[in-house]
Design a protein around this motif. Sequence first.
Motif, PDB file in Angstrom:
ATOM      1  N   GLY A 102      39.666  24.728  57.521  1.00  0.00           N
ATOM      2  CA  GLY A 102      40.636  25.605  56.879  1.00  0.00           C
ATOM      3  C   GLY A 102      40.278  27.067  57.066  1.00  0.00           C
ATOM      4  N   ALA A 103      39.073  27.326  57.587  1.00  0.00           N
ATOM      5  CA  ALA A 103      38.602  28.697  57.715  1.00  0.00           C
ATOM      6  C   ALA A 103      39.082  29.365  59.002  1.00  0.00           C
ATOM      7  N   VAL A 104      40.111  28.831  59.636  1.00  0.00           N
ATOM      8  CA  VAL A 104      40.636  29.444  60.858  1.00  0.00           C
ATOM      9  C   VAL A 104      41.227  30.811  60.509  1.00  0.00           C
ATOM     10  N   ALA A 105      41.063  31.732  61.447  1.00  0.00           N
ATOM     11  CA  ALA A 105      41.526  33.088  61.178  1.00  0.00           C
ATOM     12  C   ALA A 105      42.953  33.282  61.663  1.00  0.00           C
ATOM     13  N   ALA A 106      43.608  34.265  61.081  1.00  0.00           N
ATOM     14  CA  ALA A 106      44.910  34.707  61.560  1.00  0.00           C
ATOM     15  C   ALA A 106      44.746  36.135  62.068  1.00  0.00           C
ATOM     16  N   THR A 107      45.400  36.464  63.174  1.00  0.00           N
ATOM     17  CA  THR A 107      45.341  37.828  63.684  1.00  0.00           C
ATOM     18  C   THR A 107      46.479  38.612  63.051  1.00  0.00           C
ATOM     19  N   VAL A 108      46.126  39.474  62.126  1.00  0.00           N
ATOM     20  CA  VAL A 108      47.146  40.219  61.385  1.00  0.00           C
ATOM     21  C   VAL A 108      47.370  41.559  62.075  1.00  0.00           C
ATOM     22  N   ILE A 109      48.640  41.924  62.259  1.00  0.00           N
ATOM     23  CA  ILE A 109      48.959  43.248  62.796  1.00  0.00           C
ATOM     24  C   ILE A 109      49.194  44.172  61.608  1.00  0.00           C
ATOM     25  N   GLU A 110      48.266  45.110  61.427  1.00  0.00           N
ATOM     26  CA  GLU A 110      48.349  46.013  60.278  1.00  0.00           C
ATOM     27  C   GLU A 110      49.495  47.008  60.484  1.00  0.00           C
ATOM     28  N   ASP A 122      49.408  50.034  60.737  1.00  0.00           N
ATOM     29  CA  ASP A 122      49.075  51.075  61.706  1.00  0.00           C
ATOM     30  C   ASP A 122      48.977  50.541  63.132  1.00  0.00           C
ATOM     31  N   GLY A 123      49.360  49.277  63.339  1.00  0.00           N
ATOM     32  CA  GLY A 123      49.379  48.737  64.685  1.00  0.00           C
ATOM     33  C   GLY A 123      48.068  48.072  65.103  1.00  0.00           C
ATOM     34  N   MET A 182      53.302  39.968  55.628  1.00  0.00           N
ATOM     35  CA  MET A 182      52.460  40.492  56.708  1.00  0.00           C
ATOM     36  C   MET A 182      52.977  39.982  58.047  1.00  0.00           C
ATOM     37  N   VAL A 183      52.527  40.628  59.118  1.00  0.00           N
ATOM     38  CA  VAL A 183      52.930  40.190  60.455  1.00  0.00           C
ATOM     39  C   VAL A 183      51.702  39.641  61.168  1.00  0.00           C
ATOM     40  N   VAL A 184      51.860  38.441  61.751  1.00  0.00           N
ATOM     41  CA  VAL A 184      50.748  37.771  62.400  1.00  0.00           C
ATOM     42  C   VAL A 184      51.072  37.598  63.872  1.00  0.00           C
ATOM     43  N   ALA A 185      50.108  37.870  64.743  1.00  0.00           N
ATOM     44  CA  ALA A 185      50.292  37.657  66.174  1.00  0.00           C
ATOM     45  C   ALA A 185      49.743  36.287  66.547  1.00  0.00           C
ATOM     46  N   VAL A 186      50.504  35.536  67.350  1.00  0.00           N
ATOM     47  CA  VAL A 186      50.061  34.219  67.783  1.00  0.00           C
ATOM     48  C   VAL A 186      50.078  34.186  69.305  1.00  0.00           C
ATOM     49  N   ALA A 187      48.895  34.039  69.914  1.00  0.00           N
ATOM     50  CA  ALA A 187      48.798  33.997  71.366  1.00  0.00           C
ATOM     51  C   ALA A 187      49.246  32.630  71.875  1.00  0.00           C
TER      52      ALA A 187
END
Lengths: 51, 746
Positions: B251-259, B261-262, B276-281
């Motif tokens: 469950g400790a997987v990270a999310a890449t959050v776009i702050e 300020d970009g 929030m906005v999350v980037a998913v590759a």
Amino acid sequence: MTGLAYLIPVALFLGLLGLAAFLWALRSGQYDDLDGAAHRILFDDEDRPDG
Amino acid sequence: MAEVAAIPTSRGPADDVVDPEAYVRVDAKGVAHLHLLVENLHCGKCVQAIEGALRPRPDVTEARVNMTTRRLALSWHAAAAGAAELLAPVTALGYRLVPFNPAALESNAAEQDRMLLRCVAVAGFAAANVMLLSVSVWAGAFSDDMGPATRDFLHWISALIALPAVAYAGRPFFRSAAAVLRRGATNMDVPISLAVLLAAGMSLQQTIVSGPHAYFDASVTLLFFLLIGRYLDRRARSRARDAAEQLMLLGAVAATVIEPDGQRRARPVGAVRPGMVVAVAPGDRLPVDGRVRTGRSTVDTSLVTGETMPLSVRPGTDVFAGTLNLDAPLEVTVTAAGEGTLLAEIVRLIEAAAQGRDRYVRLADRFSRVYAPAVHLLAAGAFGGWLLFGGLAWQPALMIAVAVLIITCPCALGLAVPAVQVVASGRLMRRGVLVKAADGLERLADADMVVFDKTGTLTVGRPELTNRRDLSDADLTIAASLAVASRHPLARALSRAAGPVPLRDGVRETAGMGLAAPVDGGEVRLGNAAWCAVTATDETASGSELWLRRPGAEPVRFAFEDRLRDDAAAAVDALRRRGLAVELLSGDRAPVVAAVADRLGIAHWSAACLPADKVARLEALASAGRRVLMVGDGLNDAPALAAAHASMSPAEAADISRTAADFVFQGRRLTPIVETLDLSRRARRLVLQNFALALAYNVIAVPIALAGLVTPLIAAVAMSSSSLIVTLNALRLRRGGIRAEPEAGR
């Protein structure tokens, strides 16, 4: 019957020695990873101590 | 109009893992310590590779992988390097590392395991030495030339060894007995504790008054045998516990959050908030539920819904945590995270479903519910009878009651049931089946019905080309030269079918549509019907076909299907022959499910099931008195796996499903299900035989004990021989084939 006087202590001492050895092995984590230990014996490059 | 993405997209290892820096503990000597879970650790080779990648660095002081728990303990001089830098070579080998805080996880269960093992050691030492002295006493009594002084001396030494050993090694039983007595109930630990304590106490009294009989040996041998059984039982349980902890860590997987300020920052999923906005590759699983903000891609939802074909997504589409982004980068506005996601909902369903299973009472416990009160009554009756009607003083009467307790003690059972369990688990392990629930084998043996999931369980879980025979080699090679550029499941299936083909120059992918590359006289295209300007297509086939269009040639169709596993039909037949009804519950569309059901001859099936629908169906079956074995792999099956009477899932299943299942089987075949069922039924027969043997032994031995004819020698012989017989009987499980039907391999 005088034999008993030293045979019993000797037997008990040896038994306690085995018990102490086991408890030491347990405490030092040698029973924590039995699966891993079974494989480690096959590694051929682990001839230097850890660290 | 469509957004065009460059391919392939690469990503750094740091993107999808929680920053380990937060978990590093630096001690007073400046040595940093870090604990990590290695997600895909399989064998000794992996251990060697990981340790080999870390140890050559001079600043690393310790790098040790525990293969049992799949954890890596790492220590290094904190000043020399950062954690991310140290771990880079391991991540580069392809291992996914998840840092964790050992203090948060290390329940006292591991410490209890060690304490049990210490008790076994102490009891073993005491049993061996007291037996040594007891044999001397018996030999002396037999040859009639041992004086009472020597006998008392040996008894005193026995007491010196046995009393501390009983006090130390008996604690697991005493605690359990005290706890159950406080609740006003009784279990098997009560007569065990009584027998051990009374035997030791009465023997001490006999020693003080220079009596001929002392039961110190019986007291400690009993403890030793029972502790071994308890330890074996516990090991089976702790494997299941490890699996559950593993899931918690994942469950400790990270999310890449776009702050705002970009900036892009990796954050734990727990810290992500709606809005929030999350980037998913491409190639990543979505960590949250949300709505696509920018990007067009396809999403593989097979683990969540069981749907084989990927879904096209565009801005505005809702997407769910746990699904896999295939083609292009996406930016997702979070609508729910952590507790609010579909994933969390599934976890709640599992927990609710698993509570029903807790009501299952193991055979041994059901047996002891009757046995424990009977033993108490017998012993009390022996004491009262001899005291009131037999004309004995209270000490000899109590000695007889103690003898009854020792003789009836379920030492044989306490040892034999776990022995059956361990032998069965070991055999299954070698066949690639992992037994996860301690009582899973017992529950499986009860099953009278099996419910299958479709995608990934009865089928291989990925599409394969089906019309190879209608295609020319040239078409296939050209199509494959485009397809190798894509991660789309159909494109991958195409490249697999064509074999190694070099990538064509200038291939571009348009997410959700297809691939294109320039050729002489125009462009060659591979993709869906619209992409290749084909109109006359069968609606139901959409999503399971690709088209190839070359300038100046007719478009060519490639058809795909999720193929059945090779032995699916044989396994379903074998289960049916064993008297199990078969049913199919799938989240996929009805026509696809119907086709599979038809080919396997399964009459009862349902399509488009949601996770809750599957649970509802299983509960309906359970209340109709059926005991269902559920076999499934998807996230959507996990609650059903927990709700079923017994459950299995393949090793490629979603983590959460493997955790919910009682058994996990490896390989591409379904035959292990049949083998496991057969073995579980044999194991149950052996357990029942052992109960019968133990009862037969009691029928003979109890009257002797009640008559007051038992001496310590007889007690020792009776106890050891009955334990030996049931253990040998349990070991029979090692022999004899697991009768997997020979035709099952066809």
